[in-house]
Motif scaffolding. Structure first.
Motif, PDB file in Angstrom:
ATOM      1  N   ARG A 121      33.627  49.367  56.743  1.00  0.00           N
ATOM      2  CA  ARG A 121      32.747  48.279  55.698  1.00  0.00           C
ATOM      3  C   ARG A 121      33.664  48.540  54.694  1.00  0.00           C
ATOM      4  N   ILE A 122      34.102  49.035  54.004  1.00  0.00           N
ATOM      5  CA  ILE A 122      33.958  49.499  53.199  1.00  0.00           C
ATOM      6  C   ILE A 122      35.239  48.781  52.553  1.00  0.00           C
ATOM      7  N   LYS A 123      36.185  49.398  53.667  1.00  0.00           N
ATOM      8  CA  LYS A 123      37.873  48.845  53.726  1.00  0.00           C
ATOM      9  C   LYS A 123      37.114  47.505  53.831  1.00  0.00           C
ATOM     10  N   GLY A 124      36.759  46.764  53.968  1.00  0.00           N
ATOM     11  CA  GLY A 124      36.762  45.282  54.501  1.00  0.00           C
ATOM     12  C   GLY A 124      36.158  44.509  53.416  1.00  0.00           C
ATOM     13  N   TYR A 125      34.911  44.905  52.948  1.00  0.00           N
ATOM     14  CA  TYR A 125      34.529  44.312  51.500  1.00  0.00           C
ATOM     15  C   TYR A 125      35.646  44.973  50.098  1.00  0.00           C
ATOM     16  N   ALA A 126      35.729  45.728  49.882  1.00  0.00           N
ATOM     17  CA  ALA A 126      36.717  45.931  48.863  1.00  0.00           C
ATOM     18  C   ALA A 126      37.817  45.087  48.816  1.00  0.00           C
ATOM     19  N   ARG A 127      38.277  45.208  50.255  1.00  0.00           N
ATOM     20  CA  ARG A 127      39.723  44.370  49.664  1.00  0.00           C
ATOM     21  C   ARG A 127      39.871  42.962  49.561  1.00  0.00           C
ATOM     22  N   GLY A 128      38.293  42.610  50.461  1.00  0.00           N
ATOM     23  CA  GLY A 128      37.773  40.770  49.734  1.00  0.00           C
ATOM     24  C   GLY A 128      37.825  40.730  48.675  1.00  0.00           C
ATOM     25  N   ILE A 129      36.896  41.151  48.697  1.00  0.00           N
ATOM     26  CA  ILE A 129      36.066  41.070  46.583  1.00  0.00           C
ATOM     27  C   ILE A 129      37.521  41.403  46.149  1.00  0.00           C
ATOM     28  N   ASP A 130      38.090  42.550  45.992  1.00  0.00           N
ATOM     29  CA  ASP A 130      38.974  42.256  44.844  1.00  0.00           C
ATOM     30  C   ASP A 130      40.511  40.919  45.101  1.00  0.00           C
ATOM     31  N   LYS A 131      40.629  39.900  46.204  1.00  0.00           N
ATOM     32  CA  LYS A 131      40.953  39.418  46.387  1.00  0.00           C
ATOM     33  C   LYS A 131      40.295  37.659  45.496  1.00  0.00           C
ATOM     34  N   ALA A 132      38.760  38.436  45.815  1.00  0.00           N
ATOM     35  CA  ALA A 132      38.236  37.148  44.867  1.00  0.00           C
ATOM     36  C   ALA A 132      37.905  36.827  43.983  1.00  0.00           C
ATOM     37  N   ILE A 133      38.019  38.169  43.196  1.00  0.00           N
ATOM     38  CA  ILE A 133      38.064  38.195  41.929  1.00  0.00           C
ATOM     39  C   ILE A 133      38.720  37.524  41.438  1.00  0.00           C
ATOM     40  N   ALA A 134      40.568  38.207  41.990  1.00  0.00           N
ATOM     41  CA  ALA A 134      41.375  38.140  41.689  1.00  0.00           C
ATOM     42  C   ALA A 134      41.236  36.425  41.088  1.00  0.00           C
ATOM     43  N   ALA A 135      41.308  35.357  42.464  1.00  0.00           N
ATOM     44  CA  ALA A 135      41.261  34.415  42.464  1.00  0.00           C
ATOM     45  C   ALA A 135      40.852  33.488  41.878  1.00  0.00           C
ATOM     46  N   LYS A 136      39.084  34.109  40.980  1.00  0.00           N
ATOM     47  CA  LYS A 136      38.303  33.397  40.215  1.00  0.00           C
ATOM     48  C   LYS A 136      38.905  33.301  38.518  1.00  0.00           C
ATOM     49  N   LEU A 137      39.507  34.660  38.438  1.00  0.00           N
ATOM     50  CA  LEU A 137      39.995  35.232  37.679  1.00  0.00           C
ATOM     51  C   LEU A 137      41.220  34.329  37.086  1.00  0.00           C
ATOM     52  N   LYS A 138      41.607  33.479  37.706  1.00  0.00           N
ATOM     53  CA  LYS A 138      42.868  32.159  37.747  1.00  0.00           C
ATOM     54  C   LYS A 138      42.205  31.532  37.043  1.00  0.00           C
ATOM     55  N   ASN A 139      41.306  31.355  37.197  1.00  0.00           N
ATOM     56  CA  ASN A 139      40.584  29.574  36.414  1.00  0.00           C
ATOM     57  C   ASN A 139      39.885  29.685  35.145  1.00  0.00           C
ATOM     58  N   LYS A 140      39.300  31.427  35.473  1.00  0.00           N
ATOM     59  CA  LYS A 140      38.445  31.377  34.179  1.00  0.00           C
ATOM     60  C   LYS A 140      37.959  32.461  33.310  1.00  0.00           C
ATOM     61  N   PRO A 141      37.444  33.005  32.547  1.00  0.00           N
ATOM     62  CA  PRO A 141      37.769  34.245  31.267  1.00  0.00           C
ATOM     63  C   PRO A 141      37.051  34.945  32.301  1.00  0.00           C
ATOM     64  N   SER A 142      35.944  35.406  32.880  1.00  0.00           N
ATOM     65  CA  SER A 142      34.980  36.141  33.573  1.00  0.00           C
ATOM     66  C   SER A 142      34.260  35.371  34.592  1.00  0.00           C
ATOM     67  N   VAL A 143      33.793  37.197  35.287  1.00  0.00           N
ATOM     68  CA  VAL A 143      33.435  36.659  36.166  1.00  0.00           C
ATOM     69  C   VAL A 143      32.041  37.276  36.755  1.00  0.00           C
ATOM     70  N   THR A 144      31.103  36.834  36.959  1.00  0.00           N
ATOM     71  CA  THR A 144      29.598  37.029  37.031  1.00  0.00           C
ATOM     72  C   THR A 144      29.385  37.322  38.687  1.00  0.00           C
ATOM     73  N   ILE A 145      28.974  39.019  38.636  1.00  0.00           N
ATOM     74  CA  ILE A 145      28.623  39.572  40.143  1.00  0.00           C
ATOM     75  C   ILE A 145      27.600  39.180  40.901  1.00  0.00           C
ATOM     76  N   LEU A 146      27.081  39.274  41.938  1.00  0.00           N
ATOM     77  CA  LEU A 146      25.117  39.720  41.710  1.00  0.00           C
ATOM     78  C   LEU A 146      25.515  40.277  43.043  1.00  0.00           C
ATOM     79  N   TYR A 147      24.969  41.651  42.794  1.00  0.00           N
ATOM     80  CA  TYR A 147      25.253  42.391  44.222  1.00  0.00           C
ATOM     81  C   TYR A 147      23.760  43.033  44.789  1.00  0.00           C
ATOM     82  N   PRO A 148      22.793  41.915  45.812  1.00  0.00           N
ATOM     83  CA  PRO A 148      21.079  42.943  46.230  1.00  0.00           C
ATOM     84  C   PRO A 148      21.306  43.662  46.992  1.00  0.00           C
TER      85      PRO A 148
END
Ligand SMILES: C[S@@+](CC[C@H](N)C(=O)[O-])C[C@H]1O[C@@H](n2cnc3c(N)ncnc32)[C@H](O)[C@@H]1O
Length: 412
Positions: A121-148
């Protein structure tokens, strides 16, 4: 023919109140003994940080890592995180309080602590989050993440942040995190753990709040959520997602990007027992071909993603019970042994960009047998909770958002 009662052997049992009662007396003793261990604070913090970084190095690696090596790394992460929980010195009541809120089961910090060991479960999420952060940071200087509903260890994010910091991959100027949980004990534990991991610069806020009502004071780029149990039951994932999706930036993403909840009619013995007889651990790579072919798939009952959440209508019944209409299915005809089959509901989770938590990869994606759903068969004594239908009938599924969440089938 009477259907046998099948226990899903691979399902998690951590929400069982009887087990909770039995454990209550020993928890404090166990935690106290951890505190008395001989290592210094510096050594403990070093071991903690190392265990988090090591687990993520394995998970993000593109070469195959042996199952046992992963399990060992995650056990070590758990052992260290539990020491931070002990350091937070929760009272017995705060540690073990578990209840059902208006929108789902609120698990105790004591029961939630195990989710940090849920490797795939953590592997599937962590790899996805890692890719999403990389993609966001290509276009903007910082990424704000909410984890409820992040629980006492926020295990989908804190290990990843530890890894980024250690590897100097992303700085705290690039990643800003808001952690939210309604359990005061989870908050105390998170404060201790974030301090021990020296991640204060990355974690902007740790909020004690009900995530179905929480209003963030920043625009959110990534919403990370995992508050579900197998069969998409009990916890408030849907209510939380439905409320918080409105605070995502127009180009913000939910992780998971999609949860597809599906139904199937199975022979319980084949699906839940025979299929797992000769394998060392349950995982989607180990499902048995013959057992898969024996399933009668009913199709998707509900799909949860950013656009479906924004469109979802809510129906309020008497007593304030809230439901949302899910999909309709037609029960297939011509299945000779339909009367011996049981309904099983399972989720397939796409976290981000091809990264998944597939069936049987985690307790949360294990198919959940529903012993109240009868097709071409009749229960010995009909109770109001039973659903009785025939092959060929059309069935409308609803999802109950109130109390203990779950699907309610209705014949059309
Ligand atoms: C199973 S644990 C969390 C698992 C965690 N997301 C993970 O990835 O391991 C469930 C946590 O969600 C929290 N929770 C459940 N419903 C919530 C809500 N409506 N608002 C805030 N927290 C919630 C509980 O307090 C508990 O700490």
């Amino acid at each position: 023919m009477e259907k046998a009662q099948f226990q899903n052997k691979t399902s998690v049992g951590y929400a069982d109140p009887r087990v909770d009662e039995l454990l209550k007396h020993s928890i404090r003793t166990q935690l106290e003994s951890l505190l008395k261990s001989k290592i210094t604070t510096e050594q403990r913090i070093q071991l903690l940080q190392k265990s988090f970084v090591d687990a993520m190095s394995l998970v993000l690696s593109d070469t195959k890592v042996a199952h046992q090596q992963l399990v060992k790394a995650f056990e070590s992460m758990y052992d260290q995180a539990v020491q931070s929980l002990a350091m937070a010195e929760l009272s017995q009541d705060v540690l073990t309080r578990q209840y059902v809120s208006e929108t789902g089961l609120i698990m105790s910090p004591h029961n939630c602590k195990h989710t940090i060991k849920d490797v795939y479960r953590i592997k599937g999420y962590a790899r996805g989050i890692d890719k999403a952060i990389a993609a966001k940071l290509k276009n903007k200087p910082s990424v704000t993440i909410l984890y409820p509903a992040c629980g006492p260890f926020a295990p989908l994010l804190l290990p990843l942040l530890s890894y980024y910091k250690h590897e100097k991959r992303y700085s705290s100027e690039q990643i800003k995190v808001i952690l939210v949980d309604v359990q005061p004990g989870a908050i105390l534990s998170l404060q201790q753990l974030v301090q021990d991991l020296q991640l204060e610069d990355y974690v902007l806020q740790i909020e004690e709040a009900d995530a179905t009502k929480y209003v963030p004071n920043l625009e959110i780029d990534l919403l990370i959520l995992e508050a579900m149990q197998h069969g998409f039951t009990k916890e408030g994932q849907l209510s939380i997602a439905k409320h918080l999706v409105q605070f995502l930036n127009i180009d913000g993403w939910m992780i998971p990007q999609n949860v597809s909840v599906r139904g199937m009619m199975v022979i319980g013995e084949t699906e839940f027992n025979q299929q797992w007889k000769d394998v060392k651990y349950s995982h989607s790579i180990h499902v048995d071909r013959a057992a898969q072919q024996d399933r009668v798939e009913l199709g998707e009952i509900l799909s949860i993603n950013k656009s479906s959440l924004l469109d979802m209508g809510e129906v309020e019944l008497a007593d304030g019970i809230k439901v949302i209409p899910a999909n309709q299915i037609v029960l297939p005809t011509g299945i000779a042994d339909m009367d011996q089959r049981i309904l099983a509901i399972y989720a397939h989770i796409e976290t981000f960009s091809q990264e998944v938590v597939g069936q049987y990869d985690s307790g949360i994606t294990n198919p959940r047998p529903d012993m109240t759903f009868y097709v071409d068969a009749k229960p010995r004594e009909v109770e109001h909770t039973h659903f009785v239908a025939s092959s060929g009938d059309a069935v409308q599924f609803y999802y109950q958002l109130s109390g203990l969440t779950g699907f309610v089938p209705v014949k059309i």
